[in-house]
Design a protein around this motif. Structure first.
Motif, PDB file in Angstrom:
ATOM      1  N   ASP A 140      -1.106 -19.975 -18.223  1.00  0.00           N
ATOM      2  CA  ASP A 140      -1.687 -21.110 -17.520  1.00  0.00           C
ATOM      3  C   ASP A 140      -0.872 -22.377 -17.759  1.00  0.00           C
ATOM      4  O   ASP A 140      -0.199 -22.525 -18.787  1.00  0.00           O
ATOM      5  CB  ASP A 140      -3.127 -21.337 -17.990  1.00  0.00           C
ATOM      6  CG  ASP A 140      -4.006 -20.126 -17.738  1.00  0.00           C
ATOM      7  OD1 ASP A 140      -4.366 -19.898 -16.581  1.00  0.00           O
ATOM      8  OD2 ASP A 140      -4.297 -19.403 -18.709  1.00  0.00           O
ATOM      9  N   ALA A 141      -0.950 -23.302 -16.793  1.00  0.00           N
ATOM     10  CA  ALA A 141      -0.306 -24.607 -16.922  1.00  0.00           C
ATOM     11  C   ALA A 141      -1.311 -25.687 -16.579  1.00  0.00           C
ATOM     12  O   ALA A 141      -2.130 -25.530 -15.667  1.00  0.00           O
ATOM     13  CB  ALA A 141       0.904 -24.704 -15.997  1.00  0.00           C
ATOM     14  N   ALA A 142      -1.225 -26.800 -17.314  1.00  0.00           N
ATOM     15  CA  ALA A 142      -2.138 -27.915 -17.060  1.00  0.00           C
ATOM     16  C   ALA A 142      -1.422 -29.231 -17.325  1.00  0.00           C
ATOM     17  O   ALA A 142      -0.784 -29.392 -18.376  1.00  0.00           O
ATOM     18  CB  ALA A 142      -3.381 -27.815 -17.935  1.00  0.00           C
ATOM     19  N   GLY A 143      -1.522 -30.163 -16.373  1.00  0.00           N
ATOM     20  CA  GLY A 143      -0.990 -31.503 -16.546  1.00  0.00           C
ATOM     21  C   GLY A 143       0.461 -31.516 -16.962  1.00  0.00           C
ATOM     22  O   GLY A 143       1.301 -30.792 -16.412  1.00  0.00           O
ATOM     23  N   GLU A 144       0.787 -32.317 -17.970  1.00  0.00           N
ATOM     24  CA  GLU A 144       2.164 -32.466 -18.436  1.00  0.00           C
ATOM     25  C   GLU A 144       2.523 -31.475 -19.538  1.00  0.00           C
ATOM     26  O   GLU A 144       3.666 -31.477 -20.015  1.00  0.00           O
ATOM     27  CB  GLU A 144       2.375 -33.903 -18.955  1.00  0.00           C
ATOM     28  CG  GLU A 144       2.121 -34.995 -17.922  1.00  0.00           C
ATOM     29  CD  GLU A 144       3.056 -34.884 -16.734  1.00  0.00           C
ATOM     30  OE1 GLU A 144       4.252 -34.592 -16.944  1.00  0.00           O
ATOM     31  OE2 GLU A 144       2.592 -35.077 -15.590  1.00  0.00           O
ATOM     32  N   THR A 145       1.573 -30.640 -19.949  1.00  0.00           N
ATOM     33  CA  THR A 145       1.838 -29.752 -21.083  1.00  0.00           C
ATOM     34  C   THR A 145       2.669 -28.530 -20.697  1.00  0.00           C
ATOM     35  O   THR A 145       3.206 -27.851 -21.561  1.00  0.00           O
ATOM     36  CB  THR A 145       0.516 -29.278 -21.707  1.00  0.00           C
ATOM     37  OG1 THR A 145      -0.230 -28.542 -20.723  1.00  0.00           O
ATOM     38  CG2 THR A 145      -0.316 -30.456 -22.177  1.00  0.00           C
ATOM     39  N   GLY A 146       2.777 -28.233 -19.422  1.00  0.00           N
ATOM     40  CA  GLY A 146       3.541 -27.074 -18.983  1.00  0.00           C
ATOM     41  C   GLY A 146       2.804 -25.773 -19.232  1.00  0.00           C
ATOM     42  O   GLY A 146       1.590 -25.750 -19.470  1.00  0.00           O
ATOM     43  N   TRP A 147       3.541 -24.690 -19.200  1.00  0.00           N
ATOM     44  CA  TRP A 147       2.942 -23.358 -19.316  1.00  0.00           C
ATOM     45  C   TRP A 147       2.582 -23.059 -20.762  1.00  0.00           C
ATOM     46  O   TRP A 147       3.352 -23.363 -21.689  1.00  0.00           O
ATOM     47  CB  TRP A 147       3.901 -22.299 -18.776  1.00  0.00           C
ATOM     48  CG  TRP A 147       4.113 -22.413 -17.302  1.00  0.00           C
ATOM     49  CD1 TRP A 147       5.187 -22.974 -16.666  1.00  0.00           C
ATOM     50  CD2 TRP A 147       3.214 -21.978 -16.274  1.00  0.00           C
ATOM     51  NE1 TRP A 147       5.019 -22.910 -15.309  1.00  0.00           N
ATOM     52  CE2 TRP A 147       3.815 -22.306 -15.029  1.00  0.00           C
ATOM     53  CE3 TRP A 147       1.973 -21.351 -16.270  1.00  0.00           C
ATOM     54  CZ2 TRP A 147       3.218 -22.024 -13.809  1.00  0.00           C
ATOM     55  CZ3 TRP A 147       1.366 -21.065 -15.061  1.00  0.00           C
ATOM     56  CH2 TRP A 147       1.987 -21.398 -13.843  1.00  0.00           C
ATOM     57  N   SER A 148       1.427 -22.436 -20.950  1.00  0.00           N
ATOM     58  CA  SER A 148       0.976 -22.123 -22.299  1.00  0.00           C
ATOM     59  C   SER A 148       0.091 -20.882 -22.284  1.00  0.00           C
ATOM     60  O   SER A 148      -0.294 -20.385 -21.224  1.00  0.00           O
ATOM     61  CB  SER A 148       0.184 -23.306 -22.888  1.00  0.00           C
ATOM     62  OG  SER A 148      -0.990 -23.537 -22.126  1.00  0.00           O
ATOM     63  N   ASP A 149      -0.220 -20.399 -23.476  1.00  0.00           N
ATOM     64  CA  ASP A 149      -1.111 -19.259 -23.684  1.00  0.00           C
ATOM     65  C   ASP A 149      -0.640 -18.000 -22.957  1.00  0.00           C
ATOM     66  O   ASP A 149      -1.417 -17.357 -22.224  1.00  0.00           O
ATOM     67  CB  ASP A 149      -2.535 -19.625 -23.248  1.00  0.00           C
ATOM     68  CG  ASP A 149      -3.574 -18.617 -23.740  1.00  0.00           C
ATOM     69  OD1 ASP A 149      -3.276 -17.879 -24.690  1.00  0.00           O
ATOM     70  OD2 ASP A 149      -4.668 -18.568 -23.145  1.00  0.00           O
ATOM     71  N   PRO A 150       0.611 -17.581 -23.152  1.00  0.00           N
ATOM     72  CA  PRO A 150       1.047 -16.315 -22.557  1.00  0.00           C
ATOM     73  C   PRO A 150       0.336 -15.148 -23.224  1.00  0.00           C
ATOM     74  O   PRO A 150       0.187 -15.114 -24.450  1.00  0.00           O
ATOM     75  CB  PRO A 150       2.557 -16.297 -22.843  1.00  0.00           C
ATOM     76  CG  PRO A 150       2.717 -17.131 -24.070  1.00  0.00           C
ATOM     77  CD  PRO A 150       1.666 -18.203 -23.979  1.00  0.00           C
ATOM     78  N   ARG A 151      -0.089 -14.176 -22.430  1.00  0.00           N
ATOM     79  CA  ARG A 151      -0.844 -13.066 -22.988  1.00  0.00           C
ATOM     80  C   ARG A 151      -0.797 -11.867 -22.038  1.00  0.00           C
ATOM     81  O   ARG A 151      -0.673 -12.027 -20.829  1.00  0.00           O
ATOM     82  CB  ARG A 151      -2.300 -13.474 -23.233  1.00  0.00           C
ATOM     83  CG  ARG A 151      -3.032 -13.940 -21.974  1.00  0.00           C
ATOM     84  CD  ARG A 151      -4.090 -14.968 -22.308  1.00  0.00           C
ATOM     85  NE  ARG A 151      -4.913 -15.360 -21.154  1.00  0.00           N
ATOM     86  CZ  ARG A 151      -4.617 -16.385 -20.348  1.00  0.00           C
ATOM     87  NH1 ARG A 151      -3.520 -17.097 -20.523  1.00  0.00           N
ATOM     88  NH2 ARG A 151      -5.435 -16.694 -19.345  1.00  0.00           N
ATOM     89  N   ILE A 152      -0.933 -10.686 -22.622  1.00  0.00           N
ATOM     90  CA  ILE A 152      -1.050  -9.445 -21.861  1.00  0.00           C
ATOM     91  C   ILE A 152      -2.466  -8.932 -22.069  1.00  0.00           C
ATOM     92  O   ILE A 152      -2.913  -8.767 -23.216  1.00  0.00           O
ATOM     93  CB  ILE A 152       0.004  -8.416 -22.300  1.00  0.00           C
ATOM     94  CG1 ILE A 152       1.406  -8.918 -21.920  1.00  0.00           C
ATOM     95  CG2 ILE A 152      -0.278  -7.055 -21.673  1.00  0.00           C
ATOM     96  CD1 ILE A 152       2.542  -8.069 -22.464  1.00  0.00           C
TER      97      ILE A 152
END
Length: 357
Positions: A36-48
């Protein structure tokens, strides 16, 4: 760089279809990748996680304004049982070009590649073994804000799903019948034709449906302004052998920069052929068909790899290509690409990337 991607496995794996039961894009593996990506933080929480539905609010931006991009690539099981991706770096680069055009945050290419490799490794037993089969990989990013303002979303979701597949066309490697589309337009200069975005495909569906009702497999698009210059087929780039030269339309921003297209041009140069990326008018193509100098026509794309064209139709007139038979270059390219992808031929250009290093 190493990326730690947490994996939540399914409690009970699904039964896998036999290789001889596969179609295209209708069966999906046990797991998918999410981020997921939100605002200026960029992509985060990669998961399978286990493959399953995505929950969306009715006001989600993508449902209203089509801010969505995707890619398509494949993983192959070699004769040595090693699973390899075909040129994932090129799909990742194109995905990020599409992202920039659609105001979607770009993804770190190293993270993207790690996600691809780890997801396929988790579901590697889904990679089929039979000739002509592969594991189709579909990355997607879309706007996920619940907001009806006409503006880029502030939040996004990225996912990758996998599907074991057989041949894309029911005809297999048999030559296709293609109708030249002279009514609808797919793209114009300055538009989104070079991006792999959902709206491009939605706008092409009606022409494709009308062509199929008339017995054609696909449409061949002309430019959107003059309806004179050949661009691409509905789901593929297009190439022609005119005389002794391999010719394909140039990348001018209105058609997709195909990974298979690029690979075909490289192989043709390896063969010592004359290769030209230049404008081709429908008038030139029909003149070549009438004179017999149109020796071959074929589509290039991830889904079908090489699709020979046996017949072209334009304004009620029909033109046979090689009497409807597969041409020698089409056959050679298909065989060589398939052999490289399966590990049966040396990978001189470093196109194949092992899933498990």
């Amino acid at each position: 760089m190493s990326f730690e991607i947490p994996v939540t496995r399914v409690p009970q794996p699904k039964p896998k279809p036999r290789d001889d039961q596969l179609g295209f894009g209708q069966v999906f593996t046990d797991h998918m990748f999410l981020m997921d990506a939100a605002g200026e933080t960029g992509w985060s929480d990669p998961r399978i996680v286990p493959y399953g539905p995505l929950e969306l609010e009715p006001a989600t931006v993508v449902l209203h304004y089509a801010q969505s991009i995707f890619e398509g690539l494949k993983a192959y099981r070699g004769e040595d049982d090693v699973v390899r991706l075909f040129r994932p770096d090129r799909n990742i680069a194109r995905f990020n070009r599409s992202a920039a055009r659609l105001c979607v945050p770009v993804i770190d290419p190293e993270l993207f590649l790690a996600a691809l490799k780890q997801l396929v490794a988790v579901d590697r037993e889904w990679v089929p073994r039979a000739p002509g089969t592969s594991l189709y990989v579909r990355p997607v990013a879309f706007a996920s804000d619940p907001d009806l303002h006409v503006r880029p979303s502030r939040t996004y979701r990225f996912f990758i799903i996998l599907s074991p597949v057989a041949a894309y066309y029911a005809e297999g490697f048999n030559p296709l019948r293609i109708r030249v589309e002279d009514g609808y337009a797919r793209s114009i200069r300055g538009g989104t034709g070079a991006a792999k975005t959902a709206g491009n495909y939605a706008g092409s569906l009606l022409a494709g449906e009308e062509a199929q009702r008339d017995g054609f497999a696909q449409v061949l698009w002309l430019d959107g302004i003059h309806q004179e210059y050949i661009e691409e087929v509905g789901s593929m780039n297009i190439a022609f052998v005119i005389g002794d030269e391999l010719v394909t339309p140039p990348l001018t921003g209105t058609l997709l920069e195909g990974v298979t297209r690029e690979s075909v041009l490289q192989l043709a140069r390896d063969y010592g052929m004359s290769v030209a990326e230049r404008p081709v008018t429908i008038a030139e193509l029909l003149a070549a068909a009438r004179s017999g100098t149109l020796r071959e026509a074929f589509g290039t794309g991830t889904a079908a790899v090489i699709s020979p064209v046996g017949e072209l139709a334009y304004k009620g007139e029909r033109f046979r290509v090689r009497d409807g038979e597969v041409g020698p270059l089409s056959r050679r390219l298909f065989d060589d690409l398939s052999d490289i992808q399966r590990g049966r031929r040396p990978d001189r250009h470093g196109w194949m990337v092992p899933v498990e290093d």
